[in-house]
Design an enzyme around this catalytic site. Structure first.
Site, PDB file in Angstrom:
ATOM      1  N   GLY A  44       0.821  -1.200   0.000  1.00 54.13           N
ATOM      2  CA  GLY A  44       0.000   0.000   0.000  1.00 54.13           C
ATOM      3  C   GLY A  44       0.857   1.253   0.000  1.00 54.13           C
ATOM      4  O   GLY A  44       1.892   1.303   0.675  1.00 54.13           O
ATOM      5  N   SER A  45       0.445   2.269  -0.759  1.00 50.43           N
ATOM      6  CA  SER A  45       1.311   3.441  -0.951  1.00 50.43           C
ATOM      7  C   SER A  45       0.538   4.752  -0.976  1.00 50.43           C
ATOM      8  O   SER A  45       0.944   5.699  -1.638  1.00 50.43           O
ATOM      9  CB  SER A  45       2.076   3.295  -2.266  1.00 50.43           C
ATOM     10  OG  SER A  45       1.153   3.174  -3.352  1.00 50.43           O
ATOM     11  N   GLY A  46      -0.583   4.801  -0.266  1.00 49.16           N
ATOM     12  CA  GLY A  46      -1.323   6.058  -0.163  1.00 49.16           C
ATOM     13  C   GLY A  46      -0.638   7.009   0.805  1.00 49.16           C
ATOM     14  O   GLY A  46       0.561   6.898   1.068  1.00 49.16           O
ATOM     15  N   TRP A  48      -0.957   7.451   4.215  1.00 39.78           N
ATOM     16  CA  TRP A  48      -0.447   6.791   5.418  1.00 39.78           C
ATOM     17  C   TRP A  48       0.617   5.759   5.063  1.00 39.78           C
ATOM     18  O   TRP A  48       1.625   5.627   5.733  1.00 39.78           O
ATOM     19  CB  TRP A  48      -1.615   6.168   6.171  1.00 39.78           C
ATOM     20  CG  TRP A  48      -1.323   5.523   7.492  1.00 39.78           C
ATOM     21  CD1 TRP A  48      -1.863   4.361   7.952  1.00 39.78           C
ATOM     22  CD2 TRP A  48      -0.480   5.999   8.555  1.00 39.78           C
ATOM     23  NE1 TRP A  48      -1.411   4.079   9.220  1.00 39.78           N
ATOM     24  CE2 TRP A  48      -0.554   5.071   9.623  1.00 39.78           C
ATOM     25  CE3 TRP A  48       0.343   7.114   8.708  1.00 39.78           C
ATOM     26  CZ2 TRP A  48       0.161   5.215  10.815  1.00 39.78           C
ATOM     27  CZ3 TRP A  48       1.066   7.274   9.896  1.00 39.78           C
ATOM     28  CH2 TRP A  48       0.963   6.335  10.930  1.00 39.78           C
ATOM     29  N   LYS A 155      -7.270   0.532   9.666  1.00 37.68           N
ATOM     30  CA  LYS A 155      -8.097   0.902  10.813  1.00 37.68           C
ATOM     31  C   LYS A 155      -9.515   0.427  10.568  1.00 37.68           C
ATOM     32  O   LYS A 155     -10.183   0.875   9.657  1.00 37.68           O
ATOM     33  CB  LYS A 155      -8.068   2.408  11.038  1.00 37.68           C
ATOM     34  CG  LYS A 155      -6.782   2.879  11.706  1.00 37.68           C
ATOM     35  CD  LYS A 155      -6.953   4.235  12.345  1.00 37.68           C
ATOM     36  CE  LYS A 155      -5.712   4.633  13.105  1.00 37.68           C
ATOM     37  NZ  LYS A 155      -5.843   5.911  13.805  1.00 37.68           N
ATOM     38  N   ALA A 188      -1.575  11.392   9.682  1.00 48.70           N
ATOM     39  CA  ALA A 188      -0.470  11.039   8.788  1.00 48.70           C
ATOM     40  C   ALA A 188       0.484  12.203   8.525  1.00 48.70           C
ATOM     41  O   ALA A 188       1.713  12.047   8.620  1.00 48.70           O
ATOM     42  CB  ALA A 188      -1.027  10.497   7.474  1.00 48.70           C
ATOM     43  N   LYS A 240     -14.076   4.274  17.324  1.00 45.73           N
ATOM     44  CA  LYS A 240     -13.865   5.690  17.676  1.00 45.73           C
ATOM     45  C   LYS A 240     -14.454   6.613  16.619  1.00 45.73           C
ATOM     46  O   LYS A 240     -14.813   7.761  16.921  1.00 45.73           O
ATOM     47  CB  LYS A 240     -12.383   5.970  17.898  1.00 45.73           C
ATOM     48  CG  LYS A 240     -11.465   5.532  16.764  1.00 45.73           C
ATOM     49  CD  LYS A 240     -11.109   6.623  15.815  1.00 45.73           C
ATOM     50  CE  LYS A 240     -10.112   6.167  14.770  1.00 45.73           C
ATOM     51  NZ  LYS A 240      -9.757   7.211  13.798  1.00 45.73           N
ATOM     52  N   ARG A 305     -12.089  13.932   9.579  1.00 48.34           N
ATOM     53  CA  ARG A 305     -13.202  14.062   8.638  1.00 48.34           C
ATOM     54  C   ARG A 305     -14.548  13.681   9.240  1.00 48.34           C
ATOM     55  O   ARG A 305     -15.584  14.254   8.870  1.00 48.34           O
ATOM     56  CB  ARG A 305     -12.913  13.224   7.393  1.00 48.34           C
ATOM     57  CG  ARG A 305     -12.829  11.729   7.635  1.00 48.34           C
ATOM     58  CD  ARG A 305     -12.491  10.968   6.370  1.00 48.34           C
ATOM     59  NE  ARG A 305     -11.185  11.346   5.870  1.00 48.34           N
ATOM     60  CZ  ARG A 305     -10.636  10.833   4.774  1.00 48.34           C
ATOM     61  NH1 ARG A 305     -11.284   9.907   4.090  1.00 48.34           N
ATOM     62  NH2 ARG A 305      -9.443  11.211   4.373  1.00 48.34           N
ATOM     63  N   ASN A 306     -14.581  12.708  10.138  1.00 51.17           N
ATOM     64  CA  ASN A 306     -15.862  12.297  10.713  1.00 51.17           C
ATOM     65  C   ASN A 306     -16.484  13.423  11.530  1.00 51.17           C
ATOM     66  O   ASN A 306     -17.677  13.712  11.408  1.00 51.17           O
ATOM     67  CB  ASN A 306     -15.658  11.052  11.588  1.00 51.17           C
ATOM     68  CG  ASN A 306     -15.305   9.828  10.771  1.00 51.17           C
ATOM     69  OD1 ASN A 306     -16.150   9.217  10.136  1.00 51.17           O
ATOM     70  ND2 ASN A 306     -14.020   9.475  10.766  1.00 51.17           N
TER      71      ASN A 306
END
Length: 378
Positions: A44-46, A48, A155, A188, A240, A305-306
């Protein structure tokens, strides 16, 4: 990443699976006398994933007696400014799309070929959207070292009426290896800027593997604590977000700090109750006071964002999907989806009244309950 939840098992049965998995893997390691260094593959490379790549790239060089210097980075190939993203990462030693301005290290080798990335890997670091986990794992089968171990930075959980599935358990089941988990109050971009924070690693085999993951992730600014509660670490990372939606609704109504503090406290209690009710004694109370618990909860309820979208929902009355388009460029909220899945799970067990905050958040977002119920009905 979208935090989701599902339970396809009764947790005691899954615990037995993990015990069998641990025994099998442990025996294999005891029989092996090879002293080869660990080979790391980052899946994965986004945003985070790139931040984690920066940390791991530095730490494998710091602990050169334990790790091979090259870290393979699997990239879902994209075209960015007319060039392949892998080409840009390997030439510039930076991910210009997801983490511009931060060098990853020349020892990070990006590839869009999953087989190449995971070939003979002994340490797999999963940091990709949850919806790709099963397909990616299936492609990895037979490519990784038989003594491999993994850690999930995804997460969340998957939740439906049948039960809860941990992503670490899903990876372990498909690859037949031990899988730890990492979660914490880790925004991040702040980690990329090397601003001090803590994180929590849950590792059932907390001896040798716990020490390995500590060496792989710990830095003076990214402080790691290793515990043996993998399930609790993952549970906190998902639930959370539901509490953060409640905090955002309170902000949108202008209720102030006292009210938000009450919502956060009640949310923490429901998070703990959910874990101990449905996952049993494997979820430890102390875990909720780790970075993955109260610290991540506080960070998410103060920003993120939430909270942001929930505040806009309370102020404007616009539907969540409209606000996602306006504020998140179409990305989906973790908290609202998780609230829906948790409600489905609780409804199947006639237990919605046992979790008033989770239930109230769901009813406000999906059933048109007045927003003021966030304090009236909890």
């Amino acid at each position: 990443m979208i935090a989701r939840i599902s339970m396809h098992y009764k947790y005691p049965v899954v615990s037995a699976f993990f015990r069998r998995s641990f025994i099998s893997t442990h025996q294999k390691r005891m029989l092996s006398t090879a002293a080869a260094k660990e080979r790391v593959c980052l899946v994965g490379s986004g945003n985070w994933g790139s931040v984690v790549g920066k940390i791991i790239g530095q730490n494998v060089l710091k602990h050169s007696n334990q790790f091979e210097p090259e870290v393979r980075l699997w990239v879902f190939e994209e075209i960015f400014k007319g060039e392949k993203l892998t080409t840009l990462i390997n030439r510039e030693h930076e991910n210009p799309k997801y983490l511009p301005g931060h060098k990853l290290g020349a020892n990070i080798k990006a590839t869009s070929d999953l087989y190449e990335a995971c070939q003979d890997a002994t340490v797999l670091v999963f940091v990709l959207p949850h919806q790709f986990v099963r397909g990616v794992c299936d492609k990895m089968m037979g490519r990784i070292s038989p003594n491999a171990k993994a850690i999930s930075l995804i997460k969340g959980l998957e939740i439906n009426a049948d039960g809860v599935t941990l992503f670490s358990e899903e990876i372990s089941r498909r690859l037949g290896i031990n899988v730890a988990s990492l979660s914490g109050a880790n925004i991040a971009n702040e980690v990329a800027e090397e601003k001090f924070c803590e994180t929590t690693i849950g590792c059932r085999t907390s001896g040798r593997d716990g020490e390995l993951f500590l060496n792989l992730f710990n830095t003076p600014y990214f402080r790691v604590n290793v515990i043996n509660d993998t399930a609790g670490v993952e549970l906190c990372g998902a639930l959370k977000n539901v509490v953060a939606v409640g905090a955002g609704l309170s902000d949108g109504l202008g209720y102030g700090s006292n009210t938000k503090a009450a919502i956060v406290r009640r949310g923490l209690l429901e998070m703990r109750k959910f874990g101990q009710t449905f996952l049993g004694d494997v979820v430890q109370t102390d875990t909720f006071f780790e970075s993955c618990g109260v610290a991540d909860l506080l960070t998410t309820c103060m920003g993120g964002r939430n909270r942001k979208v929930a505040e806009a929902f309370a102020r404007t009355g616009k539907p969540i999907d409209v606000l996602e388009q306006e504020l998140l460029n179409g990305q989906k909220l973790q908290g609202t989806l998780t609230a829906k899945e948790v409600n489905e799970f609780l409804s199947a067990r006639n237990m919605v009244n046992d979790f008033p905050l989770f239930t109230t958040v769901y009813r406000i977002i999906y059933e048109g309950l007045e927003t003021e119920a966030i304090v009236r009905d909890i």
